[in-house]
Write an enzyme that holds these catalytic residues in place. Structure first.
Site, PDB file in Angstrom:
ATOM      1  N   SER A 298      40.014  75.800   8.473  1.00 32.29           N
ATOM      2  CA  SER A 298      39.774  74.461   8.994  1.00 32.29           C
ATOM      3  C   SER A 298      39.028  74.548  10.326  1.00 32.29           C
ATOM      4  O   SER A 298      37.975  75.165  10.410  1.00 32.29           O
ATOM      5  CB  SER A 298      41.116  73.717   9.112  1.00 32.29           C
ATOM      6  OG  SER A 298      40.928  72.353   9.362  1.00 32.29           O
ATOM      7  N   ASP A 354      38.900  69.836  -1.884  1.00 27.99           N
ATOM      8  CA  ASP A 354      39.182  69.695  -0.452  1.00 27.99           C
ATOM      9  C   ASP A 354      38.075  68.892   0.220  1.00 27.99           C
ATOM     10  O   ASP A 354      36.883  69.210   0.095  1.00 27.99           O
ATOM     11  CB  ASP A 354      39.297  71.092   0.175  1.00 27.99           C
ATOM     12  CG  ASP A 354      39.741  71.055   1.632  1.00 27.99           C
ATOM     13  OD1 ASP A 354      40.056  69.960   2.134  1.00 27.99           O
ATOM     14  OD2 ASP A 354      39.780  72.135   2.254  1.00 27.99           O
ATOM     15  N   HIS A 409      43.965  71.148   1.070  1.00 29.43           N
ATOM     16  CA  HIS A 409      43.427  71.788   2.271  1.00 29.43           C
ATOM     17  C   HIS A 409      44.311  72.922   2.789  1.00 29.43           C
ATOM     18  O   HIS A 409      43.885  73.696   3.643  1.00 29.43           O
ATOM     19  CB  HIS A 409      43.238  70.734   3.373  1.00 29.43           C
ATOM     20  CG  HIS A 409      42.504  71.249   4.572  1.00 29.43           C
ATOM     21  ND1 HIS A 409      41.282  71.873   4.499  1.00 29.43           N
ATOM     22  CD2 HIS A 409      42.834  71.259   5.897  1.00 29.43           C
ATOM     23  CE1 HIS A 409      40.874  72.217   5.710  1.00 29.43           C
ATOM     24  NE2 HIS A 409      41.799  71.866   6.566  1.00 29.43           N
TER      25      HIS A 409
END
Length: 515
Positions: A298, A354, A409
């Site tokens: 991320s 995602d 995610h």
């Protein structure tokens, strides 16, 4: 509802309680009818979004091709097998596995040696979540729960053959909602900074196996709902001396410092580059081949690219690679071109469902390059870099279907999918060894037949202990686990002494060999 408010990044492990009592259950039952319209509206919105973004989310009822009709036999089979494959000697192939040829012919089908290395670096990134103190009632909220000498031991990562040498702390000079995890208490370890990752280096045994001394930098990703992505879709800021530009929020986290803070008198950039410089110079000085591998999930994947750019500028010829998971776009096409010119190799793992890798620039992104002949190169368009390995939630028989942005995610979802990946056309590999249970650490992605509770990863009794008087209290941290700027300085001194001793031993061994 803004798109970004529907997207959730890696959340703290189940810090807010387990089941429901009778009263809450009654209220939940009473609320079903009143929520029906809201749920229908949310479902329609989710379906519209998935259609718009071409996510192809399957409904919950469409789960198919399950490998096990008797899930009890699955438990017996998987619980009695190792969670890792035997380590292979990859010294002769390390450059290809590190991306020297952009992983050509290694991704589809996925080479088993590369799969193992990807999982290794992913687990290094996961460690930044597993050891993070999310407890807002703790004076150490936002720090690492363990000192660097215990980190891998506590998380079961000692088997990987690396030693942590430095912790990295970060702050931001811009206002970002809930990006920093902060304690609710007045007297805390830091009011400005968060633990953001660490530097580690391979030990002698692992170095022999992988063919070089590998320096790893692992960056932590986001730990709060991702409303902050709204702040990361507006301004591109110049970096370097050319036309390269990067998102200013990412750059702020990487470069911000303040002389009045305890942990960010130097920026995250300065901290990590000082440590990497020290290690590169030391091991190259001993005649060893050295690589730098930077990983993150991320936001951590975005910081990894900035770190790789700076390292490649400062160390021409050093093998620098990035292995990122669910990372957003970071800069424009000129930034991508500069990374290519510097020799930085990037492998991006992306889950098809995602949303985060589609941002910033859901609409204005590298797909517009097909119009360059008409518009010219657009400096403000976000562009992904490097090679991509695309994973798909629907490939795994162990994962639920439906719209689950948090689960899509989650880094553990990524690691599960890559462990089972053979090729774009193949089914999930039946010989995948990584523990499936890990997927539900901080989300609810596993099928109910597995009977694994959601968000199960948490401290026993939410971190409380029963003292000698029979009262439940928050325990005091061990002195060596309390973050301390002076402790960082003491560590730097002890590391220098250790490296000098290592150098002396090496020279003595060489002299004996000559004799």
């Amino acid at each position: 509802m803004a798109l970004s408010t529907m997207i959730h990044t890696h959340l703290p492990p189940a810090l807010s309680g387990g089941g429901m009592n009778r009263i809450s259950a009654v209220y939940a039952h009473q609320g079903v009818a009143s929520d029906t319209k809201l749920n229908r509206g949310a479902r329609r919105l989710a379906e519209s979004l998935t259609t718009l973004l071409n996510l192809n989310i399957e409904p919950l009822c469409s789960r198919k091709n399950l490998q096990y009709s008797n899930w009890d036999s699955f438990d017996d089979e998987k619980h009695n097998t190792p969670t890792t494959s035997p380590k292979e000697m990859i010294a002769d192939k390390w450059r290809e596995l590190h991306g020297s040829s952009d992983w050509e012919k290694l991704l589809d089908p996925l080479h088993p040696w590369l799969r193992r290395e990807i999982v290794k670096y992913g687990e290094f990134a996961q460690a930044t979540y597993d050891a993070f103190d999310f407890d807002s009632f703790s004076e150490y909220c936002g720090s690492c729960r363990y000192n660097r000498n215990k980190l891998f031991e506590k998380l079961g990562l000692s088997k990987n053959g690396y030693k942590v040498t430095k912790y990295i702390y970060a702050m931001s000079a811009i206002e970002m909602p809930q990006w920093l995890e902060r304690s609710r208490l007045m007297d805390t370890w830091s009011k400005d900074s968060n633990w953001m990752g660490y530097v580690a280096v391979s030990d002698d045994e692992e170095t022999r196996r992988i063919g070089r001394r590998d320096i790893v930098v692992a960056w932590r990703g986001t730990v709060a709902p991702s409303e902050w992505y709204e702040d990361f879709q507006r301004n591109l800021e110049p970096i370097g001396i050319g036309d390269a530009k990067v998102e200013h929020g990412f750059l702020s986290i990487y470069t911000s410092k303040n002389e009045f803070t305890r942990y960010n008198k130097s920026s995250a950039s300065e901290q990590v580059m000082k440590e990497v410089t020290k290690l590169v110079q030391f091991y190259q000085g001993q005649g060893e081949e050295v690589s730098l591998t930077i990983t993150g999930h991320s936001l951590g994947g975005a910081l990894a690219l900035l770190n790789a750019y700076e390292a490649a500028v400062n160390f021409p010829g050093l093998a620098v690679s990035v292995v990122s998971f669910g990372a957003p776009r970071v800069g424009n096409s000129a930034f991508r071109a500069e990374l290519d010119d510097l020799g930085v190799k990037t492998l991006r793992l992306v889950v098809k469902q995602d949303l985060v890798p589609r941002m910033p620039g859901i609409v204005f992104n590298e797909s517009l390059q097909r119009f360059d002949d008409i518009t010219g190169t657009l400096e403000w368009v976000y562009t992904h870099v490097g090679a991509e390995l695309k994973l798909d939630v629907s490939s795994s028989p162990y994962l639920k279907r439906g719209f689950n942005p948090l689960g899509f995610h989650s880094l553990e979802t990524y690691l599960h999918l890559v462990d089972g990946y053979l090729s774009a056309e193949s089914a999930f590999r039946s010989s995948a060894r990584r523990d499936v249970t890990l997927v539900n650490k901080a989300c609810d992605m596993l099928v109910d037949e597995l009977r694994i509770p959601q968000c199960w990863y948490q401290l026993a009794n939410k971190g409380l202990v029963c003292n000698e008087h029979g009262r439940w209290v928050k325990p005091r941290r061990e002195p060596e686990d309390i973050p301390s700027p002076t402790g960082e300085q003491a560590h730097d001194l002890s590391l220098r002494i250790e490296m000098k001793e290592s150098y002396k031993c090496c020279m003595q061994a060489k002299n004996l060999a000559i004799c």
